[in-house]
Design a protein around this motif. Sequence first.
Motif, mmCIF file in Angstrom:
data_model
loop_
_atom_site.group_PDB
_atom_site.id
_atom_site.type_symbol
_atom_site.label_atom_id
_atom_site.label_comp_id
_atom_site.label_asym_id
_atom_site.label_seq_id
_atom_site.Cartn_x
_atom_site.Cartn_y
_atom_site.Cartn_z
ATOM 1 N N LYS A 1 0.850 -1.200 0.000
ATOM 2 C CA LYS A 1 0.000 0.000 0.000
ATOM 3 C C LYS A 1 0.884 1.249 0.000
ATOM 4 C CE LYS A 1 -4.039 -2.113 0.364
ATOM 5 N NZ LYS A 1 -4.328 -2.938 1.484
ATOM 6 N N GLN A 2 0.283 2.360 -0.395
ATOM 7 C CA GLN A 2 1.079 3.582 -0.559
ATOM 8 C C GLN A 2 1.606 4.123 0.773
ATOM 9 O OE1 GLN A 2 -0.960 6.535 -2.871
ATOM 10 N NE2 GLN A 2 0.948 7.526 -3.467
ATOM 11 N N VAL A 3 0.750 4.053 1.815
ATOM 12 C CA VAL A 3 1.102 4.659 3.103
ATOM 13 C C VAL A 3 0.738 3.702 4.233
ATOM 14 C CG1 VAL A 3 0.569 6.568 4.693
ATOM 15 C CG2 VAL A 3 0.687 7.010 2.247
ATOM 16 N N ARG A 4 1.642 3.499 5.182
ATOM 17 C CA ARG A 4 1.408 2.772 6.441
ATOM 18 C C ARG A 4 0.378 1.633 6.341
ATOM 19 N NH1 ARG A 4 1.354 8.048 10.380
ATOM 20 N NH2 ARG A 4 -0.699 8.217 9.448
ATOM 21 N N GLY A 5 0.666 0.685 5.502
ATOM 22 C CA GLY A 5 -0.186 -0.502 5.382
ATOM 23 C C GLY A 5 -1.625 -0.181 5.005
#
Length: 334
Positions: free
Chosen positions: A305-309
């Motif tokens: 994913k792009q940001v933090r899971g």
Amino acid sequence: MSPTSQIKDQFGRVHDYLRISLTERCNLRCFYCMPVEGIELSEKSHLMSHEEVIAIAKTFVEMGVKKIRLTGGEPLIKKNIEKIITELTQLPINLGITTNGILLDNYVELFKASGVKDVNISLDTLDKRKFEEITRRDYFDRVVNNINLYEANGFNVKINNVIIKGVNDNEITDFIEFTKDKNVAIRFIEFMPFDGNKWNNEKVITFNEILSVAEEKYGSENIIKLKSKKNGTAKNFQIKGYKGSFGVISTVSNPFCDSCNRIRLTANGRIKNCLFSSSETNLLTPLRNGEDIKPIIIDGIYHKKQVRGGMTSDKDFFDPEKNANNRTMIAIGG
Ligand code: SAM
Ligand code: SF4
């Protein structure tokens, strides 16, 4: 060995840094990492053997990984750790280790002979009694002696310090003072949420707060901002005239996901494509079945994913329903 492929995710981030957790066990019990009630350990036969660690690491190196860091649990309690280090340092990579430091005095010669230079040691307090409260064990003197030993022997020593409100936030400047005569880099890590660690946002001391404390004591004109390293996680500073430096890893207040190049391999042979990802990709079973694990690695990282899971907003990240839908830190490998 030239890479046969690059490991890229769907956003084009190239992944060339692998963190291998060697064990879920530890000789400390830091409350923010290991739940008081302990964790259910994987069955021994489900954990990577030393040969499997090497086989998986070699595959990653063939795919372009240039840097490997050993972690855990406590990596230095892993059976065959000497063999793992010796064999990994034959690969064309930079090998580092993250350790609680208790056993480091046994490994100075091995690390020197095999070329391991980057040694990150965790120490959250300079107060012996508080160390026992945080870690539930009495190893303060040994850890501090080993930090001094490794600094004196010319290793690149970083000290990881999880900074938590009401626990050790009154020691920020004591730790910065520690860098006056010692060539070490203190890294204040914002307290992160994992399963079972009783996290809440009130306990987080942010990058801005840490910097304000430093500015108040030293004056902003005496704090030099150091150049950031490519894919580095910390923003680093140095007090004028001091030998060492300090930095902050701001995963909570200001995540650095855009430049993330990290892959995590758990002790039971699963890839986590993000520290906060709730999904995992099993490499160990296919390896044992004689399958080619390269396509499985490519697919596992591609879907990162792009940001933090996937917890894009702070609202999601601060929600215990979402942020605890993960392993405990000790079972991930920090
Ligand atoms: N046992 C080794 C050690 O303590 O350095 C390696 C494993 S430990 C899980 C790796 C790093 O994760 C340590 O520096 C530790 O302080 C950090 N860590 C553990 N739980 C954390 C949390 N909840 N928030 C931020 N950092 C954490
Ligand atoms: Fe063990 Fe490291 Fe976790 Fe502390 S932070 S319990 S030393 S794995």
